[in-house]
Design a protein around this motif. Structure first.
Motif, PDB file in Angstrom:
ATOM      1  N   VAL A 113      -7.445   3.607  -2.531  1.00 16.80           N
ATOM      2  CA  VAL A 113      -7.122   2.550  -1.575  1.00 16.80           C
ATOM      3  C   VAL A 113      -8.274   1.550  -1.494  1.00 16.80           C
ATOM      4  O   VAL A 113      -9.442   1.950  -1.455  1.00 16.80           O
ATOM      5  N   TYR A 176      -0.863   2.149  -3.911  1.00 19.93           N
ATOM      6  CA  TYR A 176      -1.148   1.638  -2.568  1.00 19.93           C
ATOM      7  C   TYR A 176      -0.994   0.117  -2.557  1.00 19.93           C
ATOM      8  O   TYR A 176      -1.310  -0.565  -3.523  1.00 19.93           O
ATOM      9  N   ARG A 177      -0.559  -0.400  -1.428  1.00 16.54           N
ATOM     10  CA  ARG A 177      -0.254  -1.833  -1.312  1.00 16.54           C
ATOM     11  C   ARG A 177      -1.424  -2.739  -1.711  1.00 16.54           C
ATOM     12  O   ARG A 177      -1.223  -3.731  -2.417  1.00 16.54           O
ATOM     13  N   SER A 203       5.776   5.468  -3.172  1.00 16.96           N
ATOM     14  CA  SER A 203       4.540   4.683  -3.146  1.00 16.96           C
ATOM     15  C   SER A 203       4.680   3.569  -2.114  1.00 16.96           C
ATOM     16  O   SER A 203       5.770   3.301  -1.597  1.00 16.96           O
ATOM     17  N   ASP A 204       3.577   2.891  -1.830  1.00 17.21           N
ATOM     18  CA  ASP A 204       3.592   1.765  -0.889  1.00 17.21           C
ATOM     19  C   ASP A 204       4.015   0.456  -1.544  1.00 17.21           C
ATOM     20  O   ASP A 204       4.163  -0.552  -0.855  1.00 17.21           O
ATOM     21  N   TYR A 206       6.388  -2.256  -3.472  1.00 13.44           N
ATOM     22  CA  TYR A 206       7.769  -2.641  -3.719  1.00 13.44           C
ATOM     23  C   TYR A 206       7.986  -2.767  -5.227  1.00 13.44           C
ATOM     24  O   TYR A 206       7.041  -3.051  -5.977  1.00 13.44           O
TER      25      TYR A 206
END
Length: 322
Positions: A113, A176-177, A203-204, A206
């Motif tokens: 992250v 992660y985003r 997952s984060d 899209y």
């Protein structure tokens, strides 16, 4: 650990010759494909416009148009990836004229992250501050490192490809985003792609985020479906997580998915056999050190933590074993 081959698993001279011929044919057809693609895009736009005109306020029309665009983009990525035609949106998404043959060790960095760890985070060390990350990328650039994908490294190791003088792979686990919102633009400043080790579900990111990363030249690798520890699984579960994750990602994004990443770095001989059987070229671990061509399914990485900073990164890379 099982002894590993020194060359790419399953590679033959016939397959090399076939790939070389295919790339040559592809270059001759590039101009024609682009003209055809432009015509298809124009036709698709006209179709969508017609549907919108007929459908009026039908709520399903925008989603159908979105699905159509996504399918077209996926088909484009599939053609590009399986014919070794990277996007080139970032410089090192494709080999450069000054690159040379390279079969020596290559460092792979491991990030999770990007950002500050929230209060109560179970593993706060997995959060690397964004300013730290930016400084680390700047330092790598100043030291002459150039980031490439693991696929490019394997092409150099096993198939006569080329790499920059100081190659490095920047890998990002889980999905992660901030890997999309922050790492992607930061790496693009340097002309570098990344390696996204994505779990196929949960997952984060899209799907559109993953697609944008692939289109920018990033490599997509499998990190199982559910991020389960692999050694305890039975044969059926293991096949689902290893081979199943590759199938899901290939179908969703239209790219080869040549590499695998062990969740939490845990693996054994049975897991390695499953990874080989699924058709992966290599697999990354959490063994610290430089990745080498003679251990394709036990590729070492340097894990970058919140406390690492530039000094920790420099210490990891201090002694080059090549």
């Amino acid at each position: 650990m099982a002894e590993q081959p020194t060359g790419k698993p399953g590679w033959t001279d016939d397959r090399q010759a076939e790939r070389t011929a295919r790339r040559e044919r592809q270059r001759r057809r590039t101009r024609r494909r682009r003209l055809v693609a432009a015509a298809l895009l124009l036709a698709a736009a006209l179709v969508v416009a017609g549907v919108l005109a007929v459908g009026g306020g039908n709520g399903s029309t925008p989603r159908a148009a979105s699905d159509s665009r996504r399918k077209a983009a996926r088909a484009t990525r599939s053609r590009r990836a399986f014919t070794f035609e990277p996007s080139g949106i970032v410089r090192n998404a494709t080999p450069q004229p000054n690159w040379k043959p390279h079969t020596g060790p290559v460092p792979i960095l491991e990030y999770h992250v990007l950002g500050a760890a929230p209060a109560g985070a179970p593993y706060p060390e997995l959060y690397v501050g964004r300013s730290d990350f930016s400084r680390q990328m700047d330092w790598l650039d100043e030291q002459g490192y150039e980031a490439v994908t693991l696929e490019e490294v394997e092409r150099a190791w096993y198939r006569g490809g080329t790499l920059p003088a100081k190659p490095i792979v920047l890998s990002f686990d889980d999905g992660y985003r901030p890997q999309f919102t922050f790492a992607l633009p930061e790496l693009r400043k340097h002309g570098w792609p990344g390696l996204l080790n994505l779990k196929a579900e949960g997952s984060d990111l899209y799907p559109s985020n993953v697609e944008a990363m692939i289109d920018a030249g990033w490599e997509l690798a499998a990190h199982t479906i559910h991020h389960l520890a692999l050694p305890p699984l039975d044969a059926g579960q293991l096949k689902e997580e290893v081979a199943g994750s590759r199938a899901l990602l290939r179908r969703a994004y239209g790219v080869p998915v040549e590499d695998f990443c062990y969740p939490a770095g845990r693996f054994d001989d049975t897991v390695i056999a499953a990874v080989e059987a699924a058709g992966y070229t290599g697999a990354t671990t959490e063994i610290p050190g430089y990745a080498t061509r003679d251990a394709p399914y036990e590729l070492a990485r340097f894990e970058i933590l919140g406390s690492s900073g530039v000094a920790g990164l420099a210490e990891d890379l201090r002694t080059y074993p090549g």
